[in-house]
Design a protein around this motif. Structure first.
Motif, PDB file in Angstrom:
ATOM      1  N   ALA A  94     -55.474  29.249 -37.482  1.00  0.00           N
ATOM      2  CA  ALA A  94     -55.651  28.387 -38.660  1.00  0.00           C
ATOM      3  C   ALA A  94     -54.294  28.009 -39.254  1.00  0.00           C
ATOM      4  O   ALA A  94     -54.112  26.890 -39.747  1.00  0.00           O
ATOM      5  CB  ALA A  94     -56.520  29.092 -39.704  1.00  0.00           C
ATOM      6  N   ASP A 102     -50.170  24.659 -41.120  1.00  0.00           N
ATOM      7  CA  ASP A 102     -48.757  24.693 -41.531  1.00  0.00           C
ATOM      8  C   ASP A 102     -47.800  24.136 -40.482  1.00  0.00           C
ATOM      9  O   ASP A 102     -46.634  23.915 -40.781  1.00  0.00           O
ATOM     10  CB  ASP A 102     -48.331  26.142 -41.857  1.00  0.00           C
ATOM     11  N   ILE A 141     -53.947  33.694 -31.692  1.00  0.00           N
ATOM     12  CA  ILE A 141     -55.267  34.226 -31.355  1.00  0.00           C
ATOM     13  C   ILE A 141     -56.303  33.216 -31.848  1.00  0.00           C
ATOM     14  O   ILE A 141     -56.155  32.664 -32.936  1.00  0.00           O
ATOM     15  CB  ILE A 141     -55.433  35.622 -32.003  1.00  0.00           C
ATOM     16  N   THR A 142     -57.324  32.977 -31.016  1.00  0.00           N
ATOM     17  CA  THR A 142     -58.336  31.999 -31.414  1.00  0.00           C
ATOM     18  C   THR A 142     -59.713  32.394 -30.881  1.00  0.00           C
ATOM     19  O   THR A 142     -59.818  32.903 -29.755  1.00  0.00           O
ATOM     20  CB  THR A 142     -57.960  30.579 -30.916  1.00  0.00           C
ATOM     21  N   ALA A 143     -60.730  32.163 -31.691  1.00  0.00           N
ATOM     22  CA  ALA A 143     -62.104  32.398 -31.238  1.00  0.00           C
ATOM     23  C   ALA A 143     -62.702  31.099 -30.710  1.00  0.00           C
ATOM     24  O   ALA A 143     -63.425  31.085 -29.720  1.00  0.00           O
ATOM     25  CB  ALA A 143     -62.955  32.940 -32.387  1.00  0.00           C
ATOM     26  N   GLY A 144     -62.363  29.979 -31.364  1.00  0.00           N
ATOM     27  CA  GLY A 144     -62.960  28.691 -31.006  1.00  0.00           C
ATOM     28  C   GLY A 144     -62.141  27.900 -30.002  1.00  0.00           C
ATOM     29  O   GLY A 144     -62.645  26.954 -29.389  1.00  0.00           O
ATOM     30  N   GLU A 151     -47.075  37.224 -38.974  1.00  0.00           N
ATOM     31  CA  GLU A 151     -46.689  36.333 -40.089  1.00  0.00           C
ATOM     32  C   GLU A 151     -47.896  35.669 -40.745  1.00  0.00           C
ATOM     33  O   GLU A 151     -47.766  34.620 -41.357  1.00  0.00           O
ATOM     34  CB  GLU A 151     -45.708  35.265 -39.592  1.00  0.00           C
ATOM     35  N   GLN A 161     -54.159  35.125 -43.797  1.00  0.00           N
ATOM     36  CA  GLN A 161     -54.949  36.177 -44.429  1.00  0.00           C
ATOM     37  C   GLN A 161     -55.764  36.980 -43.410  1.00  0.00           C
ATOM     38  O   GLN A 161     -55.822  38.211 -43.480  1.00  0.00           O
ATOM     39  CB  GLN A 161     -55.906  35.537 -45.450  1.00  0.00           C
ATOM     40  N   SER A 162     -56.399  36.280 -42.489  1.00  0.00           N
ATOM     41  CA  SER A 162     -57.294  36.937 -41.531  1.00  0.00           C
ATOM     42  C   SER A 162     -56.523  37.973 -40.691  1.00  0.00           C
ATOM     43  O   SER A 162     -56.994  39.097 -40.486  1.00  0.00           O
ATOM     44  CB  SER A 162     -57.921  35.852 -40.645  1.00  0.00           C
ATOM     45  N   GLN A 166     -56.865  42.112 -40.642  1.00  0.00           N
ATOM     46  CA  GLN A 166     -57.223  42.872 -39.432  1.00  0.00           C
ATOM     47  C   GLN A 166     -56.172  43.922 -39.086  1.00  0.00           C
ATOM     48  O   GLN A 166     -56.497  45.045 -38.706  1.00  0.00           O
ATOM     49  CB  GLN A 166     -57.402  41.924 -38.247  1.00  0.00           C
TER      50      GLN A 166
HETATM   51  N1  LIG Z   1     -47.265  32.578 -47.275  1.00  0.00           N
HETATM   52  C1  LIG Z   1     -47.221  32.991 -46.041  1.00  0.00           C
HETATM   53  O1  LIG Z   1     -46.358  33.772 -45.671  1.00  0.00           O
HETATM   54  C2  LIG Z   1     -48.245  32.521 -45.050  1.00  0.00           C
HETATM   55  C3  LIG Z   1     -48.085  32.828 -43.700  1.00  0.00           C
HETATM   56  C4  LIG Z   1     -49.069  32.388 -42.808  1.00  0.00           C
HETATM   57  C5  LIG Z   1     -50.158  31.681 -43.268  1.00  0.00           C
HETATM   58  N2  LIG Z   1     -50.264  31.394 -44.570  1.00  0.00           N
HETATM   59  C6  LIG Z   1     -51.448  30.685 -45.088  1.00  0.00           C
HETATM   60  O2  LIG Z   1     -52.600  31.394 -44.700  1.00  0.00           O
HETATM   61  C7  LIG Z   1     -53.699  30.481 -44.634  1.00  0.00           C
HETATM   62  C8  LIG Z   1     -54.428  30.691 -43.330  1.00  0.00           C
HETATM   63  O3  LIG Z   1     -54.999  31.984 -43.325  1.00  0.00           O
HETATM   64  P1  LIG Z   1     -56.412  32.208 -42.639  1.00  0.00           P
HETATM   65  O4  LIG Z   1     -56.855  33.587 -42.912  1.00  0.00           O
HETATM   66  O5  LIG Z   1     -57.298  31.064 -43.008  1.00  0.00           O
HETATM   67  O6  LIG Z   1     -56.099  31.964 -41.101  1.00  0.00           O
HETATM   68  P2  LIG Z   1     -55.177  32.651 -39.991  1.00  0.00           P
HETATM   69  O7  LIG Z   1     -55.141  34.141 -40.170  1.00  0.00           O
HETATM   70  O8  LIG Z   1     -53.888  31.920 -39.902  1.00  0.00           O
HETATM   71  O9  LIG Z   1     -56.013  32.267 -38.703  1.00  0.00           O
HETATM   72  C9  LIG Z   1     -57.372  32.599 -38.612  1.00  0.00           C
HETATM   73  C10 LIG Z   1     -57.856  32.088 -37.277  1.00  0.00           C
HETATM   74  O10 LIG Z   1     -57.240  32.877 -36.243  1.00  0.00           O
HETATM   75  C11 LIG Z   1     -58.208  33.129 -35.230  1.00  0.00           C
HETATM   76  N3  LIG Z   1     -58.540  34.543 -35.242  1.00  0.00           N
HETATM   77  C12 LIG Z   1     -58.183  35.482 -36.156  1.00  0.00           C
HETATM   78  N4  LIG Z   1     -58.628  36.697 -35.788  1.00  0.00           N
HETATM   79  C13 LIG Z   1     -59.278  36.527 -34.625  1.00  0.00           C
HETATM   80  C14 LIG Z   1     -59.952  37.406 -33.733  1.00  0.00           C
HETATM   81  N5  LIG Z   1     -60.023  38.732 -33.956  1.00  0.00           N
HETATM   82  N6  LIG Z   1     -60.499  36.875 -32.627  1.00  0.00           N
HETATM   83  C15 LIG Z   1     -60.411  35.557 -32.362  1.00  0.00           C
HETATM   84  N7  LIG Z   1     -59.777  34.666 -33.149  1.00  0.00           N
HETATM   85  C16 LIG Z   1     -59.226  35.157 -34.272  1.00  0.00           C
HETATM   86  C17 LIG Z   1     -59.406  32.234 -35.552  1.00  0.00           C
HETATM   87  O11 LIG Z   1     -59.049  30.988 -34.993  1.00  0.00           O
HETATM   88  P3  LIG Z   1     -60.061  29.826 -34.579  1.00  0.00           P
HETATM   89  O12 LIG Z   1     -60.490  29.196 -35.881  1.00  0.00           O
HETATM   90  O13 LIG Z   1     -59.234  28.873 -33.742  1.00  0.00           O
HETATM   91  O14 LIG Z   1     -61.192  30.442 -33.832  1.00  0.00           O
HETATM   92  C18 LIG Z   1     -59.348  32.210 -37.076  1.00  0.00           C
HETATM   93  O15 LIG Z   1     -60.032  31.101 -37.628  1.00  0.00           O
HETATM   94  C19 LIG Z   1     -53.111  29.095 -44.768  1.00  0.00           C
HETATM   95  O16 LIG Z   1     -53.311  28.669 -46.093  1.00  0.00           O
HETATM   96  C20 LIG Z   1     -51.633  29.304 -44.516  1.00  0.00           C
HETATM   97  O17 LIG Z   1     -50.843  28.367 -45.201  1.00  0.00           O
HETATM   98  C21 LIG Z   1     -49.328  31.803 -45.473  1.00  0.00           C
END
Ligand SMILES: NC(=O)c1ccc[n+]([C@@H]2O[C@H](COP(=O)([O-])OP(=O)(O)OC[C@H]3O[C@@H](n4cnc5c(N)ncnc54)[C@H](OP(=O)(O)O)[C@@H]3O)[C@@H](O)[C@H]2O)c1
Length: 223
Positions: free
Chosen positions: A41, A46, A75-78, A144, A147-148, A152
């Motif tokens: 994501a 970003d 890492i991606t599920a979709g 880096e 949130q997800s 984890q």
């Molecule tokens: N301030 C900072 O330092 C910082 C750093 C990084 C990100 N961010 C912010 O964080 C936000 C994004 O966080 P987020 O929690 O929405 O997303 P994320 O952690 O960046 O990504 C989540 C995605 O990763 C994949 N994923 C995660 N765990 C998985 C697993 N166990 N198995 C399969 N796929 C997995 C999935 O992708 P698919 O959807 O492709 O299946 C899931 O939708 C954004 O707003 C970004 O700007 C901030």
């Protein structure tokens, strides 16, 4: 994160939080790592390049027989990742995608020319993923976000060290992502985390927590 604990903006656009000195600190931490992991994501929202900015650090890594920037991992599920995203399109460094089995063929077709696509299982297990990264030579992994992934790694007790940088801003939007989501964390009122360092970096404060016996008090950052 912001003072109110957010790491994103809620608008789908990146939220600038670090100052120049903190970005340089992050560059130094990246330089000390073998690989950097971010969630799919964050790649979509970003467009991070995840390359070292400093020529000095890139050259120092080359001198030590390492690639100029760490391996990039996601890492991606979709499987919905764009091969022209900056994550894939920039840097000579190796890129690895851990993908859920159900979309492996599709992901291999789309991303196979720009990355190594690995069957991560159904669903992808982050414990198995870090073991596989170890088999690929990764000894120090920097996670880096977003949130997800923070959630984890912390609930799974997979992190040795936590760097929490707090920027002097509020976001105030529940649609935005916080540093972590809900979960059962090993550190709680009965088992407090160990605060190892507090460092002022301009108007940002860095809190370093020691989360495992593998934590080393001296900074691993290169100059
Ligand atoms: N301030 C900072 O330092 C910082 C750093 C990084 C990100 N961010 C912010 O964080 C936000 C994004 O966080 P987020 O929690 O929405 O997303 P994320 O952690 O960046 O990504 C989540 C995605 O990763 C994949 N994923 C995660 N765990 C998985 C697993 N166990 N198995 C399969 N796929 C997995 C999935 O992708 P698919 O959807 O492709 O299946 C899931 O939708 C954004 O707003 C970004 O700007 C901030």
């Amino acid at each position: 994160m912001s003072i109110d604990g957010y790491i994103g903006s809620g608008t789908g656009h990146p939220l600038p939080l670090s100052n120049a000195a903190d970005l340089d600190r992050v560059d130094a931490v990246r330089a000390s790592c073998d690989a950097i992991l971010i969630g799919a994501a964050t790649i979509r929202s970003d467009q991070p390049r995840l390359l070292l900015r400093s020529d000095t650090r890139r050259h120092a890594r080359l001198t030590h027989g390492r690639p100029p920037s760490p391996m990039k991992v996601t890492i991606t599920a979709g499987g919905g990742l764009d091969p022209s995203a900056d994550f894939f399109a920039t840097g000579e460094t190796e890129k690895v995608v851990y993908c859920a089995s159900a979309v492996l063929n599709e992901a291999q077709e789309r991303l196979g020319s720009v990355a190594t696509v690995v069957d991560g299982g159904q669903p992808v297990d982050v414990h198995w993923m870090v073991e596989d990264l170890h088999r690929r030579g990764v000894r120090r992994l920097m996670v880096e976000g977003g949130q997800s992934l923070h959630t984890q790694f912390l609930t799974g007790d997979l992190a040795d060290e936590l760097h929490l940088a707090v920027a002097p801003v509020f976001v105030g939007d529940a649609a935005a992502r916080r540093f972590v989501g809900d979960g059962q964390f090993p550190w709680n009122p009965q088992h407090r985390a160990t605060l190892a360092e507090v460092r002022q970096v301009g108007d940002v404060v860095l809190l370093r927590y020691a989360l495992s016996p593998r934590f080393r008090a001296e900074s691993q950052e290169e100059v």
